[in-house]
Design a protein around this motif. Structure first.
Motif, PDB file in Angstrom:
ATOM      1  N   ALA A 178       0.948  -1.216   0.003  1.00 30.89           N
ATOM      2  CA  ALA A 178      -0.146   0.081  -0.066  1.00 30.89           C
ATOM      3  C   ALA A 178       0.788   1.243  -0.087  1.00 30.89           C
ATOM      4  O   ALA A 178       0.374   2.410  -0.319  1.00 30.89           O
ATOM      5  CB  ALA A 178      -0.928   0.058   1.217  1.00 30.89           C
ATOM      6  N   ILE A 180       3.130   2.340  -1.985  1.00 30.06           N
ATOM      7  CA  ILE A 180       3.180   3.068  -3.297  1.00 30.06           C
ATOM      8  C   ILE A 180       1.978   3.931  -3.651  1.00 30.06           C
ATOM      9  O   ILE A 180       2.266   4.491  -4.736  1.00 30.06           O
ATOM     10  CB  ILE A 180       3.642   2.004  -4.346  1.00 30.06           C
ATOM     11  CG1 ILE A 180       2.603   0.982  -4.694  1.00 30.06           C
ATOM     12  CG2 ILE A 180       4.925   1.472  -4.161  1.00 30.06           C
ATOM     13  CD1 ILE A 180       2.992   0.159  -6.048  1.00 30.06           C
ATOM     14  N   ASP A 181       0.891   4.001  -2.877  1.00 28.56           N
ATOM     15  CA  ASP A 181      -0.122   4.601  -3.308  1.00 28.56           C
ATOM     16  C   ASP A 181      -0.204   6.174  -2.750  1.00 28.56           C
ATOM     17  O   ASP A 181      -0.346   6.386  -1.709  1.00 28.56           O
ATOM     18  CB  ASP A 181      -1.644   3.804  -2.934  1.00 28.56           C
ATOM     19  CG  ASP A 181      -2.613   4.671  -3.118  1.00 28.56           C
ATOM     20  OD1 ASP A 181      -2.452   5.735  -3.934  1.00 28.56           O
ATOM     21  OD2 ASP A 181      -3.830   4.302  -2.766  1.00 28.56           O
ATOM     22  N   ALA A 182       0.421   7.028  -3.715  1.00 27.09           N
ATOM     23  CA  ALA A 182       0.579   8.266  -3.294  1.00 27.09           C
ATOM     24  C   ALA A 182      -0.625   9.062  -3.001  1.00 27.09           C
ATOM     25  O   ALA A 182      -1.045   9.998  -1.888  1.00 27.09           O
ATOM     26  CB  ALA A 182       1.186   9.080  -4.427  1.00 27.09           C
ATOM     27  N   ASN A 183      -1.890   8.298  -3.413  1.00 25.91           N
ATOM     28  CA  ASN A 183      -3.287   8.942  -2.803  1.00 25.91           C
ATOM     29  C   ASN A 183      -3.689   8.512  -1.849  1.00 25.91           C
ATOM     30  O   ASN A 183      -5.104   8.512  -1.507  1.00 25.91           O
ATOM     31  CB  ASN A 183      -4.456   9.129  -4.303  1.00 25.91           C
ATOM     32  CG  ASN A 183      -3.447   9.849  -5.418  1.00 25.91           C
ATOM     33  OD1 ASN A 183      -2.879  10.991  -4.947  1.00 25.91           O
ATOM     34  ND2 ASN A 183      -3.350   9.434  -6.564  1.00 25.91           N
ATOM     35  N   SER A 184      -3.130   7.461  -1.151  1.00 27.30           N
ATOM     36  CA  SER A 184      -3.741   6.603   0.073  1.00 27.30           C
ATOM     37  C   SER A 184      -4.430   7.528   1.018  1.00 27.30           C
ATOM     38  O   SER A 184      -3.782   8.587   1.487  1.00 27.30           O
ATOM     39  CB  SER A 184      -2.738   5.723   0.613  1.00 27.30           C
ATOM     40  OG  SER A 184      -3.409   5.064   1.789  1.00 27.30           O
ATOM     41  N   ARG A 190      -0.027   7.053   4.758  1.00 30.22           N
ATOM     42  CA  ARG A 190       0.395   8.570   4.868  1.00 30.22           C
ATOM     43  C   ARG A 190       1.533   8.780   5.924  1.00 30.22           C
ATOM     44  O   ARG A 190       2.571   9.400   5.413  1.00 30.22           O
ATOM     45  CB  ARG A 190      -0.616   9.167   4.881  1.00 30.22           C
ATOM     46  CG  ARG A 190      -1.967   9.351   3.989  1.00 30.22           C
ATOM     47  CD  ARG A 190      -3.145   9.921   4.503  1.00 30.22           C
ATOM     48  NE  ARG A 190      -3.133  11.320   4.328  1.00 30.22           N
ATOM     49  CZ  ARG A 190      -3.487  12.245   3.246  1.00 30.22           C
ATOM     50  NH1 ARG A 190      -4.087  11.513   2.174  1.00 30.22           N
ATOM     51  NH2 ARG A 190      -3.544  13.554   3.230  1.00 30.22           N
ATOM     52  N   ARG A 193       4.843   7.196   4.155  1.00 25.52           N
ATOM     53  CA  ARG A 193       5.031   8.161   3.209  1.00 25.52           C
ATOM     54  C   ARG A 193       5.737   9.169   3.441  1.00 25.52           C
ATOM     55  O   ARG A 193       6.848   9.748   2.839  1.00 25.52           O
ATOM     56  CB  ARG A 193       4.015   8.360   2.080  1.00 25.52           C
ATOM     57  CG  ARG A 193       3.725   6.824   1.342  1.00 25.52           C
ATOM     58  CD  ARG A 193       2.526   7.265   0.373  1.00 25.52           C
ATOM     59  NE  ARG A 193       2.883   8.177  -0.779  1.00 25.52           N
ATOM     60  CZ  ARG A 193       3.748   7.622  -1.826  1.00 25.52           C
ATOM     61  NH1 ARG A 193       3.662   6.401  -2.066  1.00 25.52           N
ATOM     62  NH2 ARG A 193       3.877   8.579  -2.691  1.00 25.52           N
TER      63      ARG A 193
END
Ligand code: SAH
Ligand code: DHB
Ligand code: MG
Length: 229
Positions: A178, A180-184, A190, A193
């Motif tokens: 999960a 790699i999901d920049a829009n998570s 978050r 990241r």
């Protein structure tokens, strides 16, 4: 051969052949399970790596380790075993039930003198820990393994309490991919990241992260080395 069942079976094999946790470590896990604690402790193979990192990084001197997130003290005990005589793990835990069981597990392992369990919300206990570290000397290794939302804040505090050559290890930085999901919208993702971005922009450190599979599924941990002050 590439499924969760195989990962767990291989972990079991590696732990039995190479890692060889002792009786007190097995007892700690059994007591944690019996008390209904979530089984989110590090795996034994990860725990032993933490022990070896503590040994390597302290350079023959008594080790100083800070852990954020104690649970039943399983990772704590591994790291305490790497300290050498006179070393110390300070471990932070907000749940009084977890802290109490950890103290019991740690005492059973004969490690009571090497570990201090500090009860409280980490963001509230960290200022005091940092003030002490400024007096008593920096930590050789920090293991960040509590709530993932606050990983960036824990990383910032850690940077105030380390020296060149110290390691900061951060658990759960892959989260089944999960990350790699920049829009998570997942606050944990978050947090991870934001931590990665902080590390990338921070000149005082260099880092890597390792993906893992095993009994806890697919995740990973980051290792940050302090290279400058
Ligand atoms: N390091 C342990 C596992 C820790 S699990 C091991 O590998 O054996 C995460 C722990 O962090 C839980 O016990 C939880 O109660 C604690 N925790 C979560 N948020 C926290 C916070 N804000 N402050 C202190 N502890 C926290
Ligand atoms: C969770 C927390 C952890 O530290 C971990 O290693 C695995 C899972 C969790 O909160 O779900
Ligand atoms: Mg973890």
């Amino acid at each position: 051969m590439n499924d969760e069942k195989t990962w767990a079976a291989v972990e079991d094999y590696l732990v039995k052949t190479l890692v060889q946790p002792d009786e007190a470590q097995r007892a700690a896990l059994a007591a944690s399970e019996a008390a209904g604690l979530p089984a989110i402790n590090v795996t034994a193979n990860h725990g032993k790596l933490l022990m070896m990192l503590v040994r390597a990084v302290r350079g023959g001197r008594p080790g100083k380790v800070l852990e954020i997130g104690t649970l039943g003290g399983f990772s704590t005990m591994w790291m305490a075993r790497g300290l050498g005589g006179g070393g110390k793990v300070i471990t932070l835990e907000m749940d009084p039930r977890h802290a109490a069981l950890a103290r019991k597990n740690i005492a059973r392992a004969g490690l009571a003198d090497a570990v201090e369990v500090r009860e409280g919300v980490a963001l509230e206990t960290l200022p005091g820990i940092a003030a002490e570290a400024a007096q008593d000397g920096p930590f050789d290794l920090v293991f960040i393994d509590a709530d993932k939302v606050n990983i960036p804040a824990y990383f910032e505090w850690s940077l105030k309490m380390v020296r060149v050559g110290s390691l900061i290890v951060v658990d759960n930085v892959v989260r089944e991919g999960a990350v790699i999901d920049a829009n998570s919208r997942d606050e944990s993702v978050r947090g991870v990241r934001r931590f990665n971005d902080m590390v990338a922009a921070e000149r005082r450190v260099t880092a890597t992260a390792i993906q893992t599979v095993g009994s806890k599924g697919y995740d990973g941990f980051a290792v940050v080395e302090v290279v400058g002050d």
